[in-house]
Design an enzyme around this catalytic site. Structure first.
Site, PDB file in Angstrom:
ATOM      1  N   LYS A   1       0.927  -0.623  -0.053  1.00 50.49           N
ATOM      2  CA  LYS A   1       0.026  -0.051   0.447  1.00 50.49           C
ATOM      3  C   LYS A   1       0.694   1.620  -0.293  1.00 50.49           C
ATOM      4  CE  LYS A   1      -4.534  -1.531   2.005  1.00 50.49           C
ATOM      5  NZ  LYS A   1      -5.005  -1.556   3.113  1.00 50.49           N
TER       6      LYS A   1
ATOM      7  N   LYS B   1      -7.151 -14.245  -8.903  1.00 49.59           N
ATOM      8  CA  LYS B   1      -8.662 -15.027  -8.069  1.00 49.59           C
ATOM      9  C   LYS B   1      -9.513 -13.638  -8.732  1.00 49.59           C
ATOM     10  CE  LYS B   1      -9.847 -14.909  -3.181  1.00 49.59           C
ATOM     11  NZ  LYS B   1      -9.390 -14.341  -2.085  1.00 49.59           N
TER      12      LYS B   1
ATOM     13  N   LYS C   1     -12.590  -7.710  -6.597  1.00 54.00           N
ATOM     14  CA  LYS C   1     -13.220  -6.491  -6.480  1.00 54.00           C
ATOM     15  C   LYS C   1     -12.815  -5.194  -7.154  1.00 54.00           C
ATOM     16  CE  LYS C   1     -13.275  -5.876  -1.579  1.00 54.00           C
ATOM     17  NZ  LYS C   1     -14.030  -6.116   0.198  1.00 54.00           N
TER      18      LYS C   1
END
Ligand code: TRP
Length: 343
Positions: free
Chosen positions: A121, A203, A206
């Protein structure tokens, strides 16, 4: 060990934190949400919308509020029952922030610096590497430990954070006396890995930039059908389960299996000699139709925000009671004076 026993009805405690960001996908649905009903019978469940965690990246205030309500409605639409489970918002229960502060003082710069999510991040967000981002896993530990949690449903990406949570719990228990239950990760068996529709070796996520990679729980019927029609397959024509050679078809079979309850041999038989077009159409229908009740329930729930906020208020009260018990114990052990009775 009487002190670490769970409160309430003696069922094991599950705690799950969910970020009010991004789109929940059919991967989330198949992997976890679909099993809510059974879950709520077997466990004492806490589902916490983690808005404190959200602000480690910049949020638009109105949008964050809206998403908090929407996520709550979505969880209720897929079957989370606030009478049986505690569904609440993290910032409503101040014990989370209070325990996080204390646990910050029992966590080390070295161990936090090793967190891969922090490193990722920070790399992606160089202009805002804030202290909250650094200490994010400590807040997550506080969330979990306040409820004497036994099991934490998480994805692979949160394993390291759960390890840290366990380390902090054990460290504190050893320094004082048993205070926290030491939680385990809970990785759901079925459907844990629904893959991307365009890149079936990674995977389904979202937060993918390419919306064709995932199917959101709330995608309308025509969008669902279109995304499955475009799903990547292979150059053969046979519907056959083979993770290595046919990752696309295999992924579609798993999704179809999860939505219909059919097993892989039955699906192979059903589509023998029928080609991919038919098959993709059937997968699309199973998802679009399977999620129709969820979409309808969601629309009704989200239209009544005051009812959702009232429910969140009741659940926060319940959570507060349990959390306060653990926090009070911790405060006493570290040497704080008891809170004045008038508060
Ligand atoms: N860090 C988790 C995530 O991004 C969210 C989270 C916050 C959480 N607190 C938690 C998950 C406690 C499980 C338990 O997915």
């Amino acid at each position: 060990m009487a002190e670490t026993k769970n409160e309430g009805n003696g069922k094991p405690v599950i705690f799950s934190g969910i970020q009010p960001s991004g789109n929940l996908t059919i991967g989330n649905y198949i992997g976890a949400l679909k099993n809510f009903d059974q879950f709520q019978n077997d466990y004492e469940c806490y589902y916490c919308v983690v808005d404190l965690h959200s602000i480690t990246v910049r949020q638009d205030a109105a949008r964050l509020r809206k998403r908090t309500v929407e996520l709550t409605a979505l969880y209720m639409a897929v079957g989370l029952d606030p009478e049986r489970s505690t569904l609440y918002v993290q910032s409503h229960v101040s014990a989370h922030a209070e325990l996080a502060w204390i646990l910050n003082c029992y966590s080390y710069m070295g161990e936090m610096s090793r967190m891969t999510q922090f490193k990722d991040k920070s790399r992606k967000n160089e202009e805002n590497i804030n202290v909250g981002l650094f200490t994010y896993p400590v807040l997550m530990a506080a969330d979990i430990l306040l409820y004497q949690t036994n099991l934490v449903p998480i994805g692979e990406d949160q394993r390291q954070h759960l390890e840290i949570c366990r380390d902090i719990a054990i460290r504190f228990n050893n320094a004082y006396s048993p205070t926290f239950a030491v939680p385990e990760a809970y990785i759901p068996k079925v459907g844990a890995r629904v893959m991307s529709l365009q890149e079936p070796t990674s995977k389904m996520s979202k937060s993918d930039e390419n919306a064709d990679n995932f199917v959101a729980i709330l995608d309308p019927q025509d969008v669902v059908m279109r995304k499955f029609k475009r799903a990547v397959t292979d150059s053969e024509t046979e519907v056959r389960y083979d993770v290595q050679a046919k990752p696309g078809i295999t992924n579609l079979m798993s999704i179809y299996g999860a939505m219909t309850g059919k097993d892989m041999p039955a699906i192979e038989k059903e589509f023998a000699g029928r080609g991919y077009g038919d098959f993709k159409e059937a997968v699309g229908v199973s998802v679009a139709e399977g999620l129709r009740p969820v979409r309808e329930k969601y629309a009704a729930l989200v239209a009544d925000a005051p009812a959702i906020e009232a429910m969140l208020g009741r659940c926060a009260g319940r959570a507060e009671q349990v959390a306060r018990k653990t926090l009070t114990k911790v405060q006493r052990k570290v040497g704080f004076l008891p809170r004045p009775r008038s508060m």
